[in-house]
Design a protein around this motif. Structure first.
Motif, PDB file in Angstrom:
ATOM      1  N   ARG A   9      65.295  15.440  75.921  1.00 40.42           N
ATOM      2  CA  ARG A   9      64.161  14.704  75.343  1.00 40.42           C
ATOM      3  C   ARG A   9      63.824  13.447  76.143  1.00 40.42           C
ATOM      4  NH1 ARG A   9      66.539  15.949  69.644  1.00 40.42           N
ATOM      5  NH2 ARG A   9      68.124  14.585  70.427  1.00 40.42           N
ATOM      6  N   ILE A  10      63.360  13.644  77.352  1.00 39.74           N
ATOM      7  CA  ILE A  10      62.972  12.548  78.229  1.00 39.74           C
ATOM      8  C   ILE A  10      61.531  12.158  77.941  1.00 39.74           C
ATOM      9  CG2 ILE A  10      62.665  11.843  80.645  1.00 39.74           C
ATOM     10  CD1 ILE A  10      65.617  12.380  79.768  1.00 39.74           C
ATOM     11  N   ASP A  11      61.299  10.868  77.760  1.00 36.91           N
ATOM     12  CA  ASP A  11      59.955  10.344  77.521  1.00 36.91           C
ATOM     13  C   ASP A  11      59.518   9.575  78.762  1.00 36.91           C
ATOM     14  OD1 ASP A  11      57.610   9.155  76.684  1.00 36.91           O
ATOM     15  OD2 ASP A  11      58.518   8.062  75.012  1.00 36.91           O
ATOM     16  N   ARG A  12      58.651  10.176  79.536  1.00 38.67           N
ATOM     17  CA  ARG A  12      58.210   9.559  80.793  1.00 38.67           C
ATOM     18  C   ARG A  12      57.328   8.333  80.566  1.00 38.67           C
ATOM     19  NH1 ARG A  12      60.115  12.786  84.549  1.00 38.67           N
ATOM     20  NH2 ARG A  12      60.349  14.993  84.139  1.00 38.67           N
ATOM     21  N   GLN A  13      56.825   8.144  79.367  1.00 40.23           N
ATOM     22  CA  GLN A  13      55.994   6.983  79.051  1.00 40.23           C
ATOM     23  C   GLN A  13      56.818   5.805  78.530  1.00 40.23           C
ATOM     24  OE1 GLN A  13      52.804   7.214  79.978  1.00 40.23           O
ATOM     25  NE2 GLN A  13      53.340   9.292  80.601  1.00 40.23           N
ATOM     26  N   ALA A  14      58.085   6.028  78.275  1.00 42.60           N
ATOM     27  CA  ALA A  14      58.953   4.980  77.725  1.00 42.60           C
ATOM     28  C   ALA A  14      59.227   3.900  78.761  1.00 42.60           C
ATOM     29  CB  ALA A  14      60.270   5.588  77.250  1.00 42.60           C
ATOM     30  N   MET A  15      59.571   2.741  78.272  1.00 39.40           N
ATOM     31  CA  MET A  15      59.935   1.621  79.147  1.00 39.40           C
ATOM     32  C   MET A  15      61.335   1.800  79.724  1.00 39.40           C
ATOM     33  SD  MET A  15      57.298  -0.328  79.238  1.00 39.40           S
ATOM     34  CE  MET A  15      57.932  -1.836  79.911  1.00 39.40           C
ATOM     35  N   VAL A  16      62.125   2.677  79.139  1.00 42.34           N
ATOM     36  CA  VAL A  16      63.488   2.938  79.615  1.00 42.34           C
ATOM     37  C   VAL A  16      63.401   3.860  80.830  1.00 42.34           C
ATOM     38  CG1 VAL A  16      65.720   3.929  78.991  1.00 42.34           C
ATOM     39  CG2 VAL A  16      64.370   2.715  77.277  1.00 42.34           C
ATOM     40  N   PRO A  17      64.048   3.488  81.939  1.00 36.91           N
ATOM     41  CA  PRO A  17      64.005   4.339  83.134  1.00 36.91           C
ATOM     42  C   PRO A  17      64.536   5.747  82.853  1.00 36.91           C
ATOM     43  CG  PRO A  17      64.931   2.193  83.651  1.00 36.91           C
ATOM     44  CD  PRO A  17      64.811   2.266  82.156  1.00 36.91           C
ATOM     45  N   VAL A  18      64.003   6.715  83.570  1.00 39.88           N
ATOM     46  CA  VAL A  18      64.377   8.118  83.382  1.00 39.88           C
ATOM     47  C   VAL A  18      65.880   8.317  83.547  1.00 39.88           C
ATOM     48  CG1 VAL A  18      64.124  10.455  84.305  1.00 39.88           C
ATOM     49  CG2 VAL A  18      62.111   9.030  83.975  1.00 39.88           C
ATOM     50  N   VAL A  19      66.465   7.708  84.560  1.00 38.46           N
ATOM     51  CA  VAL A  19      67.904   7.886  84.793  1.00 38.46           C
ATOM     52  C   VAL A  19      68.698   7.396  83.589  1.00 38.46           C
ATOM     53  CG1 VAL A  19      69.874   7.232  86.230  1.00 38.46           C
ATOM     54  CG2 VAL A  19      67.706   7.831  87.308  1.00 38.46           C
ATOM     55  N   GLN A  20      68.301   6.273  83.015  1.00 40.28           N
ATOM     56  CA  GLN A  20      69.018   5.764  81.836  1.00 40.28           C
ATOM     57  C   GLN A  20      68.827   6.697  80.652  1.00 40.28           C
ATOM     58  OE1 GLN A  20      71.231   3.186  81.764  1.00 40.28           O
ATOM     59  NE2 GLN A  20      71.709   4.063  79.764  1.00 40.28           N
ATOM     60  N   ASP A  32      71.795   8.449  78.572  1.00 45.71           N
ATOM     61  CA  ASP A  32      71.853   8.404  77.108  1.00 45.71           C
ATOM     62  C   ASP A  32      71.851   9.811  76.514  1.00 45.71           C
ATOM     63  OD1 ASP A  32      71.777   5.644  77.368  1.00 45.71           O
ATOM     64  OD2 ASP A  32      69.646   5.480  76.863  1.00 45.71           O
ATOM     65  N   GLY A  33      71.018  10.683  77.076  1.00 42.87           N
ATOM     66  CA  GLY A  33      70.926  12.053  76.575  1.00 42.87           C
ATOM     67  C   GLY A  33      72.212  12.833  76.779  1.00 42.87           C
ATOM     68  N   LEU A  34      72.829  12.675  77.941  1.00 41.27           N
ATOM     69  CA  LEU A  34      74.095  13.366  78.203  1.00 41.27           C
ATOM     70  C   LEU A  34      75.195  12.847  77.284  1.00 41.27           C
ATOM     71  CD1 LEU A  34      74.045  13.543  82.115  1.00 41.27           C
ATOM     72  CD2 LEU A  34      73.792  15.453  80.509  1.00 41.27           C
ATOM     73  N   THR A  35      75.231  11.535  77.094  1.00 40.53           N
ATOM     74  CA  THR A  35      76.238  10.949  76.199  1.00 40.53           C
ATOM     75  C   THR A  35      76.037  11.448  74.774  1.00 40.53           C
ATOM     76  OG1 THR A  35      76.342   8.978  77.601  1.00 40.53           O
ATOM     77  CG2 THR A  35      77.236   8.778  75.377  1.00 40.53           C
ATOM     78  N   CYS A  47      67.828  12.554  90.157  1.00 41.25           N
ATOM     79  CA  CYS A  47      67.953  11.715  88.956  1.00 41.25           C
ATOM     80  C   CYS A  47      69.130  12.175  88.098  1.00 41.25           C
ATOM     81  CB  CYS A  47      66.671  11.759  88.135  1.00 41.25           C
ATOM     82  SG  CYS A  47      65.293  10.891  88.892  1.00 41.25           S
ATOM     83  N   VAL A  48      69.305  13.483  87.983  1.00 41.13           N
ATOM     84  CA  VAL A  48      70.423  14.021  87.198  1.00 41.13           C
ATOM     85  C   VAL A  48      71.746  13.656  87.864  1.00 41.13           C
ATOM     86  CG1 VAL A  48      71.508  16.106  86.283  1.00 41.13           C
ATOM     87  CG2 VAL A  48      69.016  15.881  86.228  1.00 41.13           C
ATOM     88  N   VAL A  49      71.812  13.781  89.179  1.00 36.51           N
ATOM     89  CA  VAL A  49      73.040  13.414  89.905  1.00 36.51           C
ATOM     90  C   VAL A  49      73.341  11.938  89.695  1.00 36.51           C
ATOM     91  CG1 VAL A  49      74.045  13.094  92.201  1.00 36.51           C
ATOM     92  CG2 VAL A  49      72.912  15.238  91.628  1.00 36.51           C
ATOM     93  N   GLU A  50      72.330  11.089  89.814  1.00 38.05           N
ATOM     94  CA  GLU A  50      72.537   9.649  89.626  1.00 38.05           C
ATOM     95  C   GLU A  50      73.057   9.348  88.226  1.00 38.05           C
ATOM     96  OE1 GLU A  50      72.947   5.748  90.282  1.00 38.05           O
ATOM     97  OE2 GLU A  50      72.416   7.224  91.807  1.00 38.05           O
ATOM     98  N   ALA A  51      72.494   9.998  87.219  1.00 34.11           N
ATOM     99  CA  ALA A  51      72.955   9.787  85.846  1.00 34.11           C
ATOM    100  C   ALA A  51      74.407  10.235  85.683  1.00 34.11           C
ATOM    101  CB  ALA A  51      72.052  10.537  84.868  1.00 34.11           C
ATOM    102  N   CYS A  52      74.737  11.377  86.255  1.00 34.09           N
ATOM    103  CA  CYS A  52      76.121  11.874  86.162  1.00 34.09           C
ATOM    104  C   CYS A  52      77.078  10.944  86.887  1.00 34.09           C
ATOM    105  CB  CYS A  52      76.206  13.293  86.712  1.00 34.09           C
ATOM    106  SG  CYS A  52      75.429  14.525  85.644  1.00 34.09           S
ATOM    107  N   TRP A  85      67.572   0.593  91.972  1.00 30.72           N
ATOM    108  CA  TRP A  85      66.833   1.179  93.092  1.00 30.72           C
ATOM    109  C   TRP A  85      66.577   2.654  92.856  1.00 30.72           C
ATOM    110  CZ3 TRP A  85      69.154   5.218  95.559  1.00 30.72           C
ATOM    111  CH2 TRP A  85      70.525   5.369  95.346  1.00 30.72           C
ATOM    112  N   CYS A  86      67.542   3.381  92.247  1.00 33.04           N
ATOM    113  CA  CYS A  86      67.353   4.805  91.993  1.00 33.04           C
ATOM    114  C   CYS A  86      66.400   5.007  90.825  1.00 33.04           C
ATOM    115  CB  CYS A  86      68.664   5.509  91.728  1.00 33.04           C
ATOM    116  SG  CYS A  86      68.475   7.290  91.595  1.00 33.04           S
ATOM    117  N   ASP A  87      66.421   4.093  89.868  1.00 33.00           N
ATOM    118  CA  ASP A  87      65.490   4.201  88.745  1.00 33.00           C
ATOM    119  C   ASP A  87      64.059   4.214  89.262  1.00 33.00           C
ATOM    120  OD1 ASP A  87      67.567   4.245  86.945  1.00 33.00           O
ATOM    121  OD2 ASP A  87      67.465   2.098  86.510  1.00 33.00           O
ATOM    122  N   ALA A  88      63.768   3.342  90.224  1.00 26.73           N
ATOM    123  CA  ALA A  88      62.415   3.268  90.768  1.00 26.73           C
ATOM    124  C   ALA A  88      62.049   4.561  91.505  1.00 26.73           C
ATOM    125  CB  ALA A  88      62.298   2.068  91.704  1.00 26.73           C
ATOM    126  N   VAL A  89      62.987   5.093  92.277  1.00 27.28           N
ATOM    127  CA  VAL A  89      62.734   6.329  93.005  1.00 27.28           C
ATOM    128  C   VAL A  89      62.516   7.490  92.032  1.00 27.28           C
ATOM    129  CG1 VAL A  89      63.770   8.049  94.544  1.00 27.28           C
ATOM    130  CG2 VAL A  89      63.983   5.614  95.065  1.00 27.28           C
TER     131      VAL A  89
END
Length: 108
Positions: free
Chosen positions: A6-17, A21-24, A54-59, A100-104
């Motif tokens: 459930r990723i919200d691309r319009q949210a203020m929270v970066p996708v990686v975060q 959160d979703g994996l946790t 992005c998935v690798v960075e989150a992991c 830096w990865c959040d921006a990418v």
């Protein structure tokens, strides 16, 4: 095993975060035990229309937090028991560490 994050691309929270959160949340709600193997990075990315990087960075963030562990050639496995997760205080020092990865990943 389908893992809907459930990723919200319009949210203020970066996708990686959001992925972190979703994996946790998935680990907590699924009742998985330590040594449970996660679906592949490719599968998680495909199921959630995400960039693999992005998935690798989150992991990797979750590895640095001790939630996951990485095994060469085997992917990521759950390292922490669900009872030790969920304390936001333990995760707070890692937030924003990889800005830096959040921006990418936001651009992907």
């Amino acid at each position: 095993m389908l893992m809907e994050l459930r990723i919200d691309r319009q949210a203020m929270v970066p996708v990686v975060q959001q992925i972190v959160d979703g994996l946790t949340e998935w680990i907590l709600q699924s009742g998985v035990v330590p040594a449970t193997r996660l679906p592949s990075v490719r599968q998680i990315a495909r199921d959630n229309l995400l960039s693999q990087s992005c998935v690798v960075e989150a992991c990797e963030r979750l590895v640095s937090q001790g939630v996951l562990s990485a095994r060469q050639g085997s992917g990521f496995i759950v390292a922490a028991s669900p009872s030790t997760l969920g304390a936001d205080d333990e995760l707070a020092p890692f937030e924003g560490r990889y800005a830096w990865c959040d921006a990418v990943c936001e651009a992907a």
